[in-house]
Design a protein around this motif. Sequence first.
Motif, PDB file in Angstrom:
ATOM      1  N   LEU A  67     -49.857  77.269 -47.355  1.00  0.00           N
ATOM      2  CA  LEU A  67     -49.531  75.970 -46.774  1.00  0.00           C
ATOM      3  C   LEU A  67     -49.286  74.938 -47.865  1.00  0.00           C
ATOM      4  O   LEU A  67     -48.319  74.168 -47.817  1.00  0.00           O
ATOM      5  N   LEU A  68     -50.147  74.919 -48.871  1.00  0.00           N
ATOM      6  CA  LEU A  68     -49.968  73.979 -49.975  1.00  0.00           C
ATOM      7  C   LEU A  68     -48.670  74.254 -50.731  1.00  0.00           C
ATOM      8  O   LEU A  68     -47.961  73.322 -51.132  1.00  0.00           O
ATOM      9  N   ALA A  69     -48.390  75.516 -50.956  1.00  0.00           N
ATOM     10  CA  ALA A  69     -47.148  75.867 -51.652  1.00  0.00           C
ATOM     11  C   ALA A  69     -45.933  75.399 -50.851  1.00  0.00           C
ATOM     12  O   ALA A  69     -44.962  74.877 -51.410  1.00  0.00           O
ATOM     13  N   ALA A  90     -50.860  66.198 -49.616  1.00  0.00           N
ATOM     14  CA  ALA A  90     -50.924  67.461 -48.897  1.00  0.00           C
ATOM     15  C   ALA A  90     -52.217  68.205 -49.206  1.00  0.00           C
ATOM     16  O   ALA A  90     -52.831  68.812 -48.318  1.00  0.00           O
ATOM     17  N   LEU A  91     -52.645  68.143 -50.467  1.00  0.00           N
ATOM     18  CA  LEU A  91     -53.897  68.797 -50.851  1.00  0.00           C
ATOM     19  C   LEU A  91     -55.078  68.175 -50.118  1.00  0.00           C
ATOM     20  O   LEU A  91     -55.954  68.891 -49.613  1.00  0.00           O
ATOM     21  N   GLY A  92     -55.108  66.847 -50.040  1.00  0.00           N
ATOM     22  CA  GLY A  92     -56.188  66.176 -49.325  1.00  0.00           C
ATOM     23  C   GLY A  92     -56.215  66.548 -47.853  1.00  0.00           C
ATOM     24  O   GLY A  92     -57.285  66.774 -47.270  1.00  0.00           O
ATOM     25  N   LEU A  93     -55.030  66.626 -47.249  1.00  0.00           N
ATOM     26  CA  LEU A  93     -54.963  67.002 -45.830  1.00  0.00           C
ATOM     27  C   LEU A  93     -55.424  68.439 -45.622  1.00  0.00           C
ATOM     28  O   LEU A  93     -56.142  68.737 -44.666  1.00  0.00           O
ATOM     29  N   ALA A  94     -55.009  69.334 -46.528  1.00  0.00           N
ATOM     30  CA  ALA A  94     -55.420  70.741 -46.400  1.00  0.00           C
ATOM     31  C   ALA A  94     -56.908  70.901 -46.649  1.00  0.00           C
ATOM     32  O   ALA A  94     -57.568  71.729 -46.003  1.00  0.00           O
ATOM     33  N   TYR A  95     -57.450  70.112 -47.580  1.00  0.00           N
ATOM     34  CA  TYR A  95     -58.865  70.219 -47.922  1.00  0.00           C
ATOM     35  C   TYR A  95     -59.768  69.649 -46.834  1.00  0.00           C
ATOM     36  O   TYR A  95     -60.844  70.197 -46.567  1.00  0.00           O
ATOM     37  N   ALA A  96     -59.359  68.551 -46.206  1.00  0.00           N
ATOM     38  CA  ALA A  96     -60.257  67.842 -45.283  1.00  0.00           C
ATOM     39  C   ALA A  96     -59.768  67.800 -43.840  1.00  0.00           C
ATOM     40  O   ALA A  96     -60.554  68.030 -42.913  1.00  0.00           O
ATOM     41  N   ALA A  97     -58.480  67.507 -43.621  1.00  0.00           N
ATOM     42  CA  ALA A  97     -57.999  67.345 -42.245  1.00  0.00           C
ATOM     43  C   ALA A  97     -57.898  68.679 -41.509  1.00  0.00           C
ATOM     44  O   ALA A  97     -58.294  68.790 -40.345  1.00  0.00           O
TER      45      ALA A  97
END
Length: 212
Positions: free
Chosen positions: A156-158, A172-179
Amino acid sequence: RHFRWLLAAFVLNGVATAIPATLVLFFVRDVLGASESQAAGFLVAYFLCGALGMPLWVWIAKRAGLRNAWLLGMAFAVLAFAWALALSRGDTTGFLAVCVLTGLALGADLALPSALLAGVIDDAGHRGRHEGTYFGVWNLATKLNLALAAGIGLPLLAALGYVPGRGGGTVALGLAYAALPSALKLAAGLVVLLAPLPEATPSPGLSGGTSR
């Protein structure tokens, strides 16, 4: 049937917990700009609070019931991850607080699902007969959670353009990590809320606990 519902919640919640564990080092380096030694401190705080939080969740379960205690733990984790979304470069103290809070929430995930499983086995009349099968599937699901977290989070991050260590893509990293974990936690909570679990769920070490 009860086991299938509980297993679905366990997998959703497990993936939600494993995704941040997969992405935390990227988040610490590229969002917070923290050092490797600080990252190690964050991880120690997280796992230490997870261990220290287990007796707290056992105490809550004895008074509120296993189901309600686990739901409370999930809600607690979602609130902590919502705070993580607001963090930016240099917010190491804020992230330490997130690690402490999500670590405490981890205590619920460590103590309560297996206790609910014990109640499901009892309710089905399979104690002393089929525990090995139940826990074999349960342990397989634990491994699957880790694989799914890596298989979902990293691609997803890629796809969103994040390249580790090169800047960019930190939103995007913040959303993947927390959201994303928060959304999965909420889905797991809904499954637990709707699951036809046994009305009373006795379990070793949680005498007096119920599923409601």
